[in-house]
Write a protein that holds these residues in place. Structure first.
Motif, PDB file in Angstrom:
ATOM      1  N   PRO A  43      43.362 -30.267  88.740  1.00  0.00           N
ATOM      2  CA  PRO A  43      43.443 -28.843  89.100  1.00  0.00           C
ATOM      3  C   PRO A  43      44.477 -28.105  88.232  1.00  0.00           C
ATOM      4  N   GLN A  47      43.835 -24.884  85.853  1.00  0.00           N
ATOM      5  CA  GLN A  47      44.619 -23.654  85.937  1.00  0.00           C
ATOM      6  C   GLN A  47      45.083 -23.218  84.541  1.00  0.00           C
ATOM      7  N   ARG A  85      42.156 -23.638  91.303  1.00  0.00           N
ATOM      8  CA  ARG A  85      42.475 -24.969  91.856  1.00  0.00           C
ATOM      9  C   ARG A  85      41.523 -25.358  92.977  1.00  0.00           C
TER      10      ARG A  85
END
Ligand code: ADP
Ligand code: MG
Length: 231
Positions: A43, A47, A85
């Motif tokens: 995640p 990002q 995320r």
């Protein structure tokens, strides 16, 4: 260039002979433009990738076992930076629910392509035992099977044949600016057909290949999704 394609194909083929967007680099290597994007495994990396792309992004599951990504909810369009995320986690969960032992390579974070001014086309190839490599061009997107507006030529194709392909689908007026739309960049589309023709001629190990969609717009073309099968 050939060497880069060879390398990408070899790496991908070690995992599976069915290959998804992890091999999109082969299109780029043959001069077929692709949107900015990255394949990430966490995640946090998602990002970061999203932050390096301006505006919202598209996120897609990357797995050789899931080549029809939207069928399992594996494509998220228009993800804003603060949703990246969660979107990552959700895509992985969906893939695992769909097939617990699916090989998951990660998530692709991709630049959004404007589908207001762009038209989704399909550009593909499969090998016919009798005729050899058949190039297919037509209207693309998720309705391609329903609309069946496609045309076929044996590769390699000349510039003239590629031009004919563009002109002979029923939706040609759509590409040429029906209803006040701006016409798409036809030379870029014709060039892409020829470049794919060259790629499949140079690499007999590619048994079939689909670029769907290849988005054609007044500014050029962009290969947004691809899948292929290798020998
Ligand atoms: P699949 O064909 O495996 O379901 P795609 O990558 O083709 O996955 O995505 C499905 C659809 O989502 C596309 O046909 C297109 O309409 C939309 N889409 C995918 N990527 C983008 C993008 N980068 N920008 C805008 N729309 C996209
Ligand atoms: Mg697709």
């Amino acid at each position: 260039d050939r060497e880069r394609v060879q390398e990408i194909l070899e790496t991908a083929a070690q995992r599976s002979n069915r290959i998804g967007v992890e091999a999109m680099g082969i299109l780029d290597a043959y001069g077929i433009p692709t949107p900015e994007g990255a394949i990430v495994e966490t995640p946090e990396a998602a990002q970061e990738a999203a932050e390096s792309i301006s505006g919202d992004v598209v996120m897609k599951i990357v797995s050789p076992d899931i080549l029809h990504k939207s069928d399992i909810g594996g494509v998220k369009v228009g993800v804003s930076e603060d949703g990246v995320r969660d979107a990552f986690e959700d895509l992985i969960t969906r893939a695992k629910n769909y097939q617990p032992d699916a090989q998951i390579l990660g998530v692709q974070v991709q630049e959004m392509v404007d589908l207001e001014t762009g038209t989704e086309t399909i550009l593909g190839m499969n090998r016919d035992p009798q005729f050899g490599p058949l190039l297919l061009f037509g209207l693309g997107g998720i309705f391609v099977e329903v609309l069946e507006d496609t045309t076929v030529r044996v590769a390699p194709v000349s510039q003239r044949e590629a031009t004919e392909m563009l002109g002979e689908i029923d939706s040609a007026p759509l590409l040429r600016g029906a209803r006040g739309r701006e016409p798409v960049d036809e030379p870029a589309l014709i060039e892409s057909i020829q470049r794919l023709s060259q790629l499949v001629t140079d690499f007999p190990a590619i048994l079939e290949l689909d670029i769907n969609p290849l988005v054609a717009s007044p500014e050029g073309v962009q290969a947004v999704d691809s899948r292929l099968t290798v020998d």
